[in-house]
Design a protein around this motif. Structure first.
Motif, mmCIF file in Angstrom:
data_model
loop_
_atom_site.group_PDB
_atom_site.id
_atom_site.type_symbol
_atom_site.label_atom_id
_atom_site.label_comp_id
_atom_site.label_asym_id
_atom_site.label_seq_id
_atom_site.Cartn_x
_atom_site.Cartn_y
_atom_site.Cartn_z
ATOM 1 N N MET A 1 1.041 -1.290 0.122
ATOM 2 C CA MET A 1 0.026 -0.039 -0.058
ATOM 3 C C MET A 1 0.891 1.169 -0.091
ATOM 4 O O MET A 1 1.791 1.323 0.490
ATOM 5 C CB MET A 1 -1.026 0.028 1.215
ATOM 6 C CG MET A 1 -1.705 1.160 1.144
ATOM 7 S SD MET A 1 -2.647 1.394 2.952
ATOM 8 C CE MET A 1 -4.165 0.044 2.609
ATOM 9 N N TYR A 2 0.523 2.210 -0.614
ATOM 10 C CA TYR A 2 1.044 3.628 -1.023
ATOM 11 C C TYR A 2 0.454 4.729 0.136
ATOM 12 O O TYR A 2 -0.894 4.706 0.136
ATOM 13 C CB TYR A 2 1.229 4.051 -2.160
ATOM 14 C CG TYR A 2 2.487 3.727 -2.884
ATOM 15 C CD1 TYR A 2 3.656 4.129 -2.825
ATOM 16 C CD2 TYR A 2 2.393 2.453 -3.899
ATOM 17 C CE1 TYR A 2 4.579 3.757 -3.584
ATOM 18 C CE2 TYR A 2 3.257 2.157 -4.567
ATOM 19 C CZ TYR A 2 4.540 2.840 -4.289
ATOM 20 O OH TYR A 2 5.549 2.085 -5.082
ATOM 21 N N ALA A 30 4.160 1.645 2.198
ATOM 22 C CA ALA A 30 4.125 1.312 3.519
ATOM 23 C C ALA A 30 5.129 0.594 4.092
ATOM 24 O O ALA A 30 5.556 0.850 5.363
ATOM 25 C CB ALA A 30 2.958 0.500 3.683
ATOM 26 N N THR A 31 5.925 -0.098 3.201
ATOM 27 C CA THR A 31 7.095 -1.106 3.714
ATOM 28 C C THR A 31 8.453 0.151 3.994
ATOM 29 O O THR A 31 9.200 -0.339 4.634
ATOM 30 C CB THR A 31 7.421 -2.021 2.648
ATOM 31 O OG1 THR A 31 7.502 -1.331 1.308
ATOM 32 C CG2 THR A 31 6.434 -3.018 2.486
ATOM 33 N N LEU A 135 -1.253 4.187 -8.868
ATOM 34 C CA LEU A 135 -1.498 2.858 -8.205
ATOM 35 C C LEU A 135 -1.888 1.645 -8.928
ATOM 36 O O LEU A 135 -1.262 0.598 -8.960
ATOM 37 C CB LEU A 135 -2.769 3.053 -7.231
ATOM 38 C CG LEU A 135 -2.302 4.125 -6.151
ATOM 39 C CD1 LEU A 135 -3.606 4.150 -5.222
ATOM 40 C CD2 LEU A 135 -1.241 3.490 -5.074
ATOM 41 N N LYS A 136 -2.611 1.984 -10.013
ATOM 42 C CA LYS A 136 -2.978 1.008 -11.073
ATOM 43 C C LYS A 136 -1.921 0.388 -11.622
ATOM 44 O O LYS A 136 -1.689 -0.906 -11.987
ATOM 45 C CB LYS A 136 -4.065 1.518 -12.098
ATOM 46 C CG LYS A 136 -5.573 1.693 -11.282
ATOM 47 C CD LYS A 136 -6.766 2.160 -12.177
ATOM 48 C CE LYS A 136 -7.850 2.278 -11.374
ATOM 49 N NZ LYS A 136 -8.668 2.933 -12.056
ATOM 50 N N SER A 137 -0.945 1.252 -12.132
ATOM 51 C CA SER A 137 0.413 1.073 -12.797
ATOM 52 C C SER A 137 1.245 0.103 -11.870
ATOM 53 O O SER A 137 1.970 -0.709 -12.395
ATOM 54 C CB SER A 137 1.171 1.892 -13.555
ATOM 55 O OG SER A 137 1.452 2.561 -12.416
ATOM 56 N N SER A 138 1.069 0.186 -10.635
ATOM 57 C CA SER A 138 1.903 -0.293 -9.714
ATOM 58 C C SER A 138 1.196 -1.499 -9.020
ATOM 59 O O SER A 138 1.809 -2.470 -8.292
ATOM 60 C CB SER A 138 2.272 0.299 -8.677
ATOM 61 O OG SER A 138 2.953 1.848 -8.877
ATOM 62 N N ASN A 139 -0.066 -1.772 -9.362
ATOM 63 C CA ASN A 139 -1.035 -2.926 -8.780
ATOM 64 C C ASN A 139 -0.849 -2.758 -7.391
ATOM 65 O O ASN A 139 -0.638 -3.692 -6.748
ATOM 66 C CB ASN A 139 -0.545 -4.301 -9.351
ATOM 67 C CG ASN A 139 -1.392 -5.364 -9.003
ATOM 68 O OD1 ASN A 139 -2.453 -4.947 -9.189
ATOM 69 N ND2 ASN A 139 -0.820 -6.431 -8.955
ATOM 70 N N GLU A 140 -1.085 -1.364 -6.972
ATOM 71 C CA GLU A 140 -1.117 -1.347 -5.467
ATOM 72 C C GLU A 140 -2.285 -0.499 -5.023
ATOM 73 O O GLU A 140 -3.018 0.112 -5.740
ATOM 74 C CB GLU A 140 0.298 -0.545 -4.898
ATOM 75 C CG GLU A 140 1.539 -1.169 -5.026
ATOM 76 C CD GLU A 140 1.790 -2.004 -3.956
ATOM 77 O OE1 GLU A 140 1.005 -1.944 -3.004
ATOM 78 O OE2 GLU A 140 2.893 -2.650 -3.991
ATOM 79 N N SER A 141 -2.600 -0.550 -3.625
ATOM 80 C CA SER A 141 -3.702 0.187 -3.204
ATOM 81 C C SER A 141 -2.969 1.639 -2.510
ATOM 82 O O SER A 141 -1.924 1.730 -2.408
ATOM 83 C CB SER A 141 -4.559 -0.612 -2.298
ATOM 84 O OG SER A 141 -3.575 -1.161 -1.085
ATOM 85 N N GLY A 142 -3.891 2.444 -2.125
ATOM 86 C CA GLY A 142 -2.967 3.586 -1.469
ATOM 87 C C GLY A 142 -4.352 4.177 -0.713
ATOM 88 O O GLY A 142 -5.584 4.064 -0.766
ATOM 89 N N VAL A 179 -8.359 2.793 -0.689
ATOM 90 C CA VAL A 179 -9.113 2.077 0.001
ATOM 91 C C VAL A 179 -10.045 2.783 0.848
ATOM 92 O O VAL A 179 -10.935 2.117 1.580
ATOM 93 C CB VAL A 179 -8.131 1.064 0.943
ATOM 94 C CG1 VAL A 179 -7.280 0.180 -0.140
ATOM 95 C CG2 VAL A 179 -7.428 2.010 1.736
ATOM 96 N N GLU A 180 -9.942 4.062 1.016
ATOM 97 C CA GLU A 180 -10.813 4.750 1.901
ATOM 98 C C GLU A 180 -10.892 6.255 1.514
ATOM 99 O O GLU A 180 -10.259 6.726 0.711
ATOM 100 C CB GLU A 180 -10.083 4.522 3.398
ATOM 101 C CG GLU A 180 -10.997 5.484 4.587
ATOM 102 C CD GLU A 180 -12.288 4.971 4.654
ATOM 103 O OE1 GLU A 180 -13.199 5.415 3.863
ATOM 104 O OE2 GLU A 180 -12.650 4.044 5.397
ATOM 105 N N GLN A 181 -11.926 7.039 2.117
ATOM 106 C CA GLN A 181 -11.907 8.453 1.849
ATOM 107 C C GLN A 181 -10.746 9.049 2.354
ATOM 108 O O GLN A 181 -9.924 8.427 3.477
ATOM 109 C CB GLN A 181 -13.250 9.049 2.432
ATOM 110 C CG GLN A 181 -14.463 8.603 2.077
ATOM 111 C CD GLN A 181 -16.011 9.087 2.499
ATOM 112 O OE1 GLN A 181 -15.588 9.995 3.164
ATOM 113 N NE2 GLN A 181 -16.918 8.466 2.042
ATOM 114 N N PRO A 182 -10.352 10.253 2.198
ATOM 115 C CA PRO A 182 -9.138 11.044 2.538
ATOM 116 C C PRO A 182 -9.413 11.175 4.096
ATOM 117 O O PRO A 182 -10.370 11.293 4.753
ATOM 118 C CB PRO A 182 -9.280 12.394 1.858
ATOM 119 C CG PRO A 182 -9.983 12.239 0.715
ATOM 120 C CD PRO A 182 -11.140 11.319 1.046
#
Length: 238
Positions: A1-2, A30-31, A135-142, A179-182
């Motif tokens: 996750m970013y 996150a890592t 995010l989509k290009s990285s296949n990640e959530s944020g 994954v969530e509102q700001p």
């Protein structure tokens, strides 16, 4: 996750100090958060040794102009600190994505953008498009972290940005990687927001066509250090 930390500079359609409005985002995976956070805390501790890093806020405008905790600092010390911040940020695993809106040109073509609410919505939703693509290009959530623009008595401004986010989300039929509102918080509590403020101010400073003879020209070296790390989206496009 970013994690995305977002702040702006050149605020508002009625701000005549600059023709540009800047929304900047600093993204960190996150890592990488723990080590990066420690590096920034250490940077702040080195800047002001007499205070704990958590006791003061790093703000680009205050550092450049010698205000608040930087009052009575000599120009060369403030310039050197600007460069040290950029050097540290450049070494860390950050992705910087910024939207820069030419208000003068935009207002000429779209009269409704002269209203702050519309300008913020326009810039924010454009930034969301680019962050979601990242995010989509990285296949990640944020998840988004924003500096609260409200006072203790009012949450109107923050509520508007949430509504802008929901409007944007609906336009995509919820097909986004957030994954969530700001989340909103005070920038003093988040070093990520302080860095987003610094980057947004630095970009805004770069847009002002400062002449070499001007005392602020020396601060632009800090932009040169970070330039290759900044993905800058200009609106309207040149």
């Amino acid at each position: 996750m970013y994690l995305f930390y977002i702040d702006e500079s050149g605020t508002g359609s009625q701000d005549n100090n600059t023709n540009y409005f800047v929304f900047s985002s600093i993204a960190i995976h996150a890592t990488d958060y723990k080590k990066s956070h420690e590096k920034i805390i250490q940077l702040k501790q080195n800047i002001i040794k007499e205070k704990k890093a958590e006791e003061w806020e790093l703000k680009g405008n205050e550092l450049c102009k010698g205000k608040a905790v930087f009052k009575n600092w000599q120009l060369e010390d403030r310039v050197r600190t600007f460069s040290s911040i950029s050097e540290t940020v450049n070494q860390l695993p950050f992705n910087i994505i910024s939207i820069i809106v030419n208000k003068k040109i935009l207002f000429e073509n779209r009269e409704e953008m002269r209203y702050d609410v519309n300008l913020y919505r326009f810039a924010f939703q454009n930034l969301l498009n680019h962050l979601d693509s990242f995010l989509k290009s990285s296949n990640e959530s944020g998840i988004l972290f924003l500096d609260s623009r409200s006072t203790h008595r009012s949450s109107i401004q923050d509520d508007r940005l949430v509504k802008d986010y929901i409007e944007w989300l609906n336009s995509l039929q919820y097909d986004c990687n957030f994954v969530e509102q700001p989340w909103f918080g005070t920038s003093k509590s988040y070093v990520g927001l302080q860095l987003a403020d610094y980057v947004a101010y630095l970009i805004s400073l770069k847009t002002q066509n400062i002449q070499e003879s001007h005392r602020d020209f020396a601060f632009l070296k800090a932009f040169d250090i970070l330039q290759e790390k900044i993905h800058l989206v200009e609106i309207p496009e040149n």
